[in-house]
Structure formats: structure tokens, C-alpha cells
Scaffold this motif. Structure first.
Motif, PDB file in Angstrom:
ATOM      1  N   TRP A  25      59.909  32.939  -4.156  1.00  0.00           N
ATOM      2  CA  TRP A  25      58.785  34.097  -4.072  1.00  0.00           C
ATOM      3  C   TRP A  25      57.742  33.647  -3.223  1.00  0.00           C
ATOM      4  O   TRP A  25      56.912  34.594  -2.841  1.00  0.00           O
ATOM      5  CB  TRP A  25      58.279  34.319  -5.536  1.00  0.00           C
ATOM      6  CG  TRP A  25      59.445  35.164  -6.389  1.00  0.00           C
ATOM      7  CD1 TRP A  25      60.323  34.966  -7.418  1.00  0.00           C
ATOM      8  CD2 TRP A  25      59.945  36.630  -5.955  1.00  0.00           C
ATOM      9  NE1 TRP A  25      61.097  35.739  -7.833  1.00  0.00           N
ATOM     10  CE2 TRP A  25      60.865  36.906  -6.844  1.00  0.00           C
ATOM     11  CE3 TRP A  25      59.689  37.422  -5.062  1.00  0.00           C
ATOM     12  CZ2 TRP A  25      61.418  38.013  -6.707  1.00  0.00           C
ATOM     13  CZ3 TRP A  25      60.185  38.689  -4.791  1.00  0.00           C
ATOM     14  CH2 TRP A  25      61.157  39.083  -6.105  1.00  0.00           C
ATOM     15  N   GLU A  29      60.314  34.596   4.549  1.00  0.00           N
ATOM     16  CA  GLU A  29      61.583  35.280   5.093  1.00  0.00           C
ATOM     17  C   GLU A  29      62.461  35.710   3.885  1.00  0.00           C
ATOM     18  O   GLU A  29      63.219  36.914   3.935  1.00  0.00           O
ATOM     19  CB  GLU A  29      62.428  34.193   5.629  1.00  0.00           C
ATOM     20  CG  GLU A  29      61.707  33.706   7.234  1.00  0.00           C
ATOM     21  CD  GLU A  29      62.049  34.677   8.044  1.00  0.00           C
ATOM     22  OE1 GLU A  29      63.280  35.464   8.083  1.00  0.00           O
ATOM     23  OE2 GLU A  29      61.226  34.883   9.087  1.00  0.00           O
ATOM     24  N   TYR A  30      62.467  35.195   2.798  1.00  0.00           N
ATOM     25  CA  TYR A  30      63.077  35.894   1.608  1.00  0.00           C
ATOM     26  C   TYR A  30      62.633  37.102   1.206  1.00  0.00           C
ATOM     27  O   TYR A  30      63.427  37.954   0.647  1.00  0.00           O
ATOM     28  CB  TYR A  30      63.118  34.801   0.412  1.00  0.00           C
ATOM     29  CG  TYR A  30      63.685  35.236  -0.775  1.00  0.00           C
ATOM     30  CD1 TYR A  30      64.974  35.087  -0.987  1.00  0.00           C
ATOM     31  CD2 TYR A  30      62.793  35.784  -1.842  1.00  0.00           C
ATOM     32  CE1 TYR A  30      65.708  35.624  -2.119  1.00  0.00           C
ATOM     33  CE2 TYR A  30      63.598  36.186  -3.247  1.00  0.00           C
ATOM     34  CZ  TYR A  30      64.865  36.010  -3.005  1.00  0.00           C
ATOM     35  OH  TYR A  30      65.491  36.679  -4.354  1.00  0.00           O
ATOM     36  N   LEU A  31      61.242  37.281   1.095  1.00  0.00           N
ATOM     37  CA  LEU A  31      60.469  38.485   0.944  1.00  0.00           C
ATOM     38  C   LEU A  31      60.940  39.603   1.771  1.00  0.00           C
ATOM     39  O   LEU A  31      61.043  40.679   1.288  1.00  0.00           O
ATOM     40  CB  LEU A  31      58.992  38.210   0.501  1.00  0.00           C
ATOM     41  CG  LEU A  31      58.635  37.260  -0.353  1.00  0.00           C
ATOM     42  CD1 LEU A  31      57.000  37.055  -0.539  1.00  0.00           C
ATOM     43  CD2 LEU A  31      59.085  37.744  -1.835  1.00  0.00           C
ATOM     44  N   LYS A  32      60.976  39.128   2.718  1.00  0.00           N
ATOM     45  CA  LYS A  32      61.468  40.331   4.139  1.00  0.00           C
ATOM     46  C   LYS A  32      62.997  40.735   3.679  1.00  0.00           C
ATOM     47  O   LYS A  32      63.295  41.938   3.740  1.00  0.00           O
ATOM     48  CB  LYS A  32      61.305  39.638   5.285  1.00  0.00           C
ATOM     49  CG  LYS A  32      61.673  40.419   6.533  1.00  0.00           C
ATOM     50  CD  LYS A  32      61.434  39.995   7.737  1.00  0.00           C
ATOM     51  CE  LYS A  32      62.126  40.846   8.975  1.00  0.00           C
ATOM     52  NZ  LYS A  32      62.022  40.125  10.162  1.00  0.00           N
ATOM     53  N   MET A  34      64.437  40.708   0.889  1.00  0.00           N
ATOM     54  CA  MET A  34      64.451  41.355  -0.570  1.00  0.00           C
ATOM     55  C   MET A  34      64.127  42.743   0.138  1.00  0.00           C
ATOM     56  O   MET A  34      64.776  43.667  -0.770  1.00  0.00           O
ATOM     57  CB  MET A  34      63.520  40.781  -1.436  1.00  0.00           C
ATOM     58  CG  MET A  34      63.950  39.598  -1.999  1.00  0.00           C
ATOM     59  SD  MET A  34      65.366  39.589  -3.183  1.00  0.00           S
ATOM     60  CE  MET A  34      64.379  40.049  -4.556  1.00  0.00           C
ATOM     61  N   ASN A  35      63.099  42.854   0.582  1.00  0.00           N
ATOM     62  CA  ASN A  35      62.925  44.299   0.995  1.00  0.00           C
ATOM     63  C   ASN A  35      63.735  45.032   1.787  1.00  0.00           C
ATOM     64  O   ASN A  35      64.081  46.112   1.495  1.00  0.00           O
ATOM     65  CB  ASN A  35      61.301  44.136   2.056  1.00  0.00           C
ATOM     66  CG  ASN A  35      61.005  45.593   2.069  1.00  0.00           C
ATOM     67  OD1 ASN A  35      60.952  46.652   1.121  1.00  0.00           O
ATOM     68  ND2 ASN A  35      60.331  45.754   3.121  1.00  0.00           N
ATOM     69  N   GLN A  36      64.518  44.354   2.731  1.00  0.00           N
ATOM     70  CA  GLN A  36      65.414  45.060   3.675  1.00  0.00           C
ATOM     71  C   GLN A  36      66.755  45.391   2.678  1.00  0.00           C
ATOM     72  O   GLN A  36      67.514  46.286   2.825  1.00  0.00           O
ATOM     73  CB  GLN A  36      66.025  44.219   4.771  1.00  0.00           C
ATOM     74  CG  GLN A  36      65.027  44.030   5.699  1.00  0.00           C
ATOM     75  CD  GLN A  36      65.167  42.929   6.871  1.00  0.00           C
ATOM     76  OE1 GLN A  36      66.103  42.092   6.587  1.00  0.00           O
ATOM     77  NE2 GLN A  36      64.641  42.899   7.851  1.00  0.00           N
ATOM     78  N   ARG A  37      66.987  44.453   1.842  1.00  0.00           N
ATOM     79  CA  ARG A  37      68.383  44.595   0.938  1.00  0.00           C
ATOM     80  C   ARG A  37      68.109  45.896  -0.002  1.00  0.00           C
ATOM     81  O   ARG A  37      69.056  46.475  -0.367  1.00  0.00           O
ATOM     82  CB  ARG A  37      68.468  43.175   0.216  1.00  0.00           C
ATOM     83  CG  ARG A  37      69.790  43.197  -0.716  1.00  0.00           C
ATOM     84  CD  ARG A  37      70.058  42.114  -1.475  1.00  0.00           C
ATOM     85  NE  ARG A  37      68.754  42.247  -2.656  1.00  0.00           N
ATOM     86  CZ  ARG A  37      68.512  41.068  -3.339  1.00  0.00           C
ATOM     87  NH1 ARG A  37      69.385  40.116  -3.408  1.00  0.00           N
ATOM     88  NH2 ARG A  37      67.548  41.295  -4.302  1.00  0.00           N
ATOM     89  N   SER A  38      66.765  45.982  -0.717  1.00  0.00           N
ATOM     90  CA  SER A  38      66.845  47.083  -1.567  1.00  0.00           C
ATOM     91  C   SER A  38      67.185  48.529  -1.066  1.00  0.00           C
ATOM     92  O   SER A  38      67.401  49.235  -1.934  1.00  0.00           O
ATOM     93  CB  SER A  38      65.154  46.985  -2.020  1.00  0.00           C
ATOM     94  OG  SER A  38      64.287  47.411  -0.990  1.00  0.00           O
ATOM     95  N   LYS A  39      67.252  48.646   0.193  1.00  0.00           N
ATOM     96  CA  LYS A  39      67.551  49.831   0.859  1.00  0.00           C
ATOM     97  C   LYS A  39      69.024  50.368   0.644  1.00  0.00           C
ATOM     98  O   LYS A  39      69.449  51.383   0.567  1.00  0.00           O
ATOM     99  CB  LYS A  39      67.226  49.975   2.310  1.00  0.00           C
ATOM    100  CG  LYS A  39      65.739  50.084   2.593  1.00  0.00           C
ATOM    101  CD  LYS A  39      65.504  49.482   4.131  1.00  0.00           C
ATOM    102  CE  LYS A  39      63.973  49.185   4.381  1.00  0.00           C
ATOM    103  NZ  LYS A  39      63.706  48.928   5.741  1.00  0.00           N
TER     104      LYS A  39
END
Length: 166
Positions: A25, A29-32, A34-39
Motif C-alpha cells: 500500500w 507501482e502497486y497502487l497504479k 491496482m487501479n489499472q486492474r480494477s477496470k
């Protein structure tokens, strides 16, 4: 189809899981990601699992394999009975080396059990399962565990090319 299963092994208990979550958290890079994956996600499910002590240790398999994940939702209060029966039952399945992993839930959906079996093909799965039914005592173990099950699911999984479990 179109499902992903990630199994992460944490050594060091919940303290290490807490630390890993904190590290992730705080990683841009991980947060980015996560945001891309949520789509692409419609749903997500998380469980913290412990391995059954009687199940063989996880070992990498050679060649191309498929994995069958059999998931059981048990009646509350029956986990010890399940474990006692499967501690005997797993011996009927060891000779074919198909037992890959056996887990029970600690956090998430409780009274969930997951057995993961490794096969070379669906035909190999069929033949191996039929051989288990011919083993004296296997039917008795199944007869004792079936009444403990409230619901069960079976999935056949194919590892990705980068998965350590081929």
C-alpha cells in the motif's frame, strides 16, 4: 473460464502478511497496477488459508499439468471431523502423486476447505479418480465426509506460463 487464482505463501505468520500489505500500500507501482486492474475485474474474493498438517508438502511438478481445485463449504463445527477423515483418506491418493495442496480457511469465508490435485490431463484425472474408487476403504472415507458438506465446487485450472506450478 476467465478466472484467475493466486496462491501466495507467507512464511512468518500474520505478522509477515501485515508487513507485506503495508509495503504494497506504500508502493506507487502497486497502487497504479491496482487501479489499472480494477477496470478488468467483476469480483474479487480473498481468503487466508492454512495447510492441513497431513497433506503432503507442496512440490513443483515437471511437465505440463492441469490442476483441479475442489472447494467444500462445510457445516460449522465439522472441521475436526473432516480433518480426521481426510488424514486417512489422503493415503488412498498418495500413490499417484496427484495431491498438490490441502487448505482450510482462517479468514474470509469460514469452514471452507480447498483440495488441489495435479494431473497430466483430463483423461489422467478420470483414470486416477476411478482408481481411487477401486481402493478398499476410499468409499468409506467419502461416505463419512459427504454429510459434512453444505456445498462444493470443482474447477480445472491451467497454470500461466510464468507460474511456478507448471
Amino acid at each position: 473460464m476467465d478466472q484467475c487464482l493466486h496462491l501466495w505463501k507467507y512464511t512468518g505468520g500474520f505478522e509477515k502478511i501485515d508487513q507485506a500489505k503495508e509495503d504494497l500500500w506504500n508502493d506507487p507501482e502497486y497502487l497504479k497496477l491496482m487501479n489499472q486492474r480494477s477496470k478488468f475485474l467483476r469480483s474479487r474474493h480473498l481468503q487466508y488459508l492454512l495447510a492441513f498438517s497431513y497433506w503432503p508438502q507442496i512440490e513443483s511438478r515437471s511437465g505440463k499439468n492441469i490442476y483441479e481445485m475442489r472447494s467444500y463449504r462445510l457445516t460449522p463445527g465439522t472441521m475436526i471431523e473432516w480433518g480426521n477423515n481426510w488424514a486417512r483418506a489422503i493415503n488412498f491418493r498418495k500413490h499417484n502423486n496427484e495431491a498438490f495442496a490441502g487448505f482450510f480457511s482462517q479468514i474470509g469465508r469460514l469452514y471452507n476447505v480447498h483440495h488441489i490435485w495435479c494431473y497430466k490431463s483430463l483423461q489422467d484425472r478420470k483414470e486416477t479418480r476411478e482408481a481411487a474408487w477401486r481402493s478398499p476403504g476410499w468409499d468409506e472415507c467419502v461416505a463419512y465426509t459427504v454429510p459434512l458438506i453444505r456445498e462444493m465446487h470443482c474447477r480445472v485450472l491451467a497454470p500461466t506460463e510464468f507460474s511456478p506450478t507448471q
